[in-house]
Design an enzyme around this catalytic site. Structure first.
Site, PDB file in Angstrom:
ATOM      1  N   HIS A 125     -15.745  -0.897  -4.548  1.00 14.73           N
ATOM      2  CA  HIS A 125     -16.758   0.144  -5.013  1.00 14.73           C
ATOM      3  C   HIS A 125     -16.373   0.547  -6.514  1.00 14.73           C
ATOM      4  CE1 HIS A 125     -14.781   4.110  -4.970  1.00 14.73           C
ATOM      5  NE2 HIS A 125     -14.086   3.584  -4.009  1.00 14.73           N
ATOM      6  N   CYS A 126     -17.375   0.680  -7.331  1.00 17.95           N
ATOM      7  CA  CYS A 126     -16.891   1.375  -8.702  1.00 17.95           C
ATOM      8  C   CYS A 126     -17.401   2.818  -8.559  1.00 17.95           C
ATOM      9  CB  CYS A 126     -17.772   0.482  -9.774  1.00 17.95           C
ATOM     10  SG  CYS A 126     -19.458   0.428  -9.405  1.00 17.95           S
ATOM     11  N   MET A 127     -17.766   3.219  -9.614  1.00 19.15           N
ATOM     12  CA  MET A 127     -18.223   4.749  -9.841  1.00 19.15           C
ATOM     13  C   MET A 127     -19.277   5.137  -9.225  1.00 19.15           C
ATOM     14  SD  MET A 127     -15.321   5.800 -11.426  1.00 19.15           S
ATOM     15  CE  MET A 127     -15.711   7.526 -11.553  1.00 19.15           C
ATOM     16  N   THR A 128     -20.298   4.286  -8.985  1.00 23.39           N
ATOM     17  CA  THR A 128     -21.511   4.556  -8.215  1.00 23.39           C
ATOM     18  C   THR A 128     -21.969   3.726  -7.347  1.00 23.39           C
ATOM     19  OG1 THR A 128     -22.812   3.490 -10.329  1.00 23.39           O
ATOM     20  CG2 THR A 128     -22.234   5.768 -10.291  1.00 23.39           C
ATOM     21  N   ARG A 129     -21.433   2.281  -7.217  1.00 19.12           N
ATOM     22  CA  ARG A 129     -22.071   1.321  -6.286  1.00 19.12           C
ATOM     23  C   ARG A 129     -21.010   0.796  -5.190  1.00 19.12           C
ATOM     24  NH1 ARG A 129     -24.848  -2.529 -11.132  1.00 19.12           N
ATOM     25  NH2 ARG A 129     -26.001  -0.645 -11.994  1.00 19.12           N
TER      26      ARG A 129
END
Length: 238
Positions: A25-29
């Site tokens: 995951h990244c910051m939002t996804r």
């Protein structure tokens, strides 16, 4: 948001645990690498409470969660233990992937887990720019120097962070990967290379093999290639 319930529904609607090759995951996804995207119920995923949308890009099935992505990711890991599970993508004779797409998928998969550390360090660097401008902090003081070290830490030792992430992506031993990065950043190696370069000389291994002058701090690509090579070393050393 009920993170546990959201995670269960997402996993069910992307085809279940067995359809997931990898998850980061990244910051939002949430970034899924799936065996078969055709069995995913896109509309059902979009209607899942907490999901803001989906995107298919770079060989990944991305589910937009927002600021709660870390909590949903943790619940998904409880269901599938994806963070410790590295699987090979099954080959399909009738599927040809664009080399650029595969490259971007690899790099994004490696960089995504490292982003929080980069953002944290970058915020410190921003403070080191703003505080002296408004007269709150002196650039000559020890506080400034300490904050500078904190802000530079993640960037200077970037190869170590990348090595850990790349080892998960490529399925290699994390400790071997980190050891390579630590060797590349060893103070004695840096001093040896810099001294020889300043004197116009070349460092040689076993008196005859030249060692190319390079600085690996802050670098990304060299350690990715080094960790990737561990896969073949493991095969040949068996």
């Amino acid at each position: 948001m009920d993170y546990e319930n959201t995670a269960k529904k997402i996993l069910q609607r992307v085809g279940g645990k067995d359809n997931v090759i990898n998850l980061v995951h990244c910051m939002t996804r949430l970034r899924f690498t799936l065996k078969d995207e055709s069995i995913v119920d896109d509309e059902a995923v979009k209607k899942t409470k907490g999901v803001m949308g989906i995107m298919k890009k770079g060989g990944q099935y991305q589910i937009i969660i927002g600021n709660d992505v870390g909590n949903v990711f943790n619940e998904l890991n409880k269901l599938g233990n994806f963070s410790n599970e590295v699987k090979e993508v099954p080959a399909k004779s009738n599927e040809k992937k664009n080399i650029f797409t595969m490259l971007m998928d690899t790099i994004s998969g490696i960089m995504a887990p490292v982003i929080p550390a980069i953002i944290g360090a970058a915020m410190i660097k921003v403070l080191l720019t703003l505080l002296p401008m408004i007269g709150v902090l002196s650039t000559n003081g020890q506080t400034y120097q300490l904050l500078s070290v904190i802000g530079d830490g993640a960037f200077f030792f970037m190869p170590v962070l990348i090595a850990i992430s790349a080892s998960k992506k490529f399925g290699t031993n994390m400790y071997y990967a980190a050891s390579i990065a630590l060797i590349m950043l060893h103070p004695n190696l840096i001093t040896l290379m810099n001294t020889a370069h300043d004197a116009g000389q070349t460092v040689k291994f076993l008196k005859y093999i030249p060692v190319t002058y390079a600085s690996y701090s802050y670098s990304v690509i060299p350690i990715i290639l080094a960790v990737y090579s561990l896969r073949y070393c493991r095969t040949f050393c068996r």
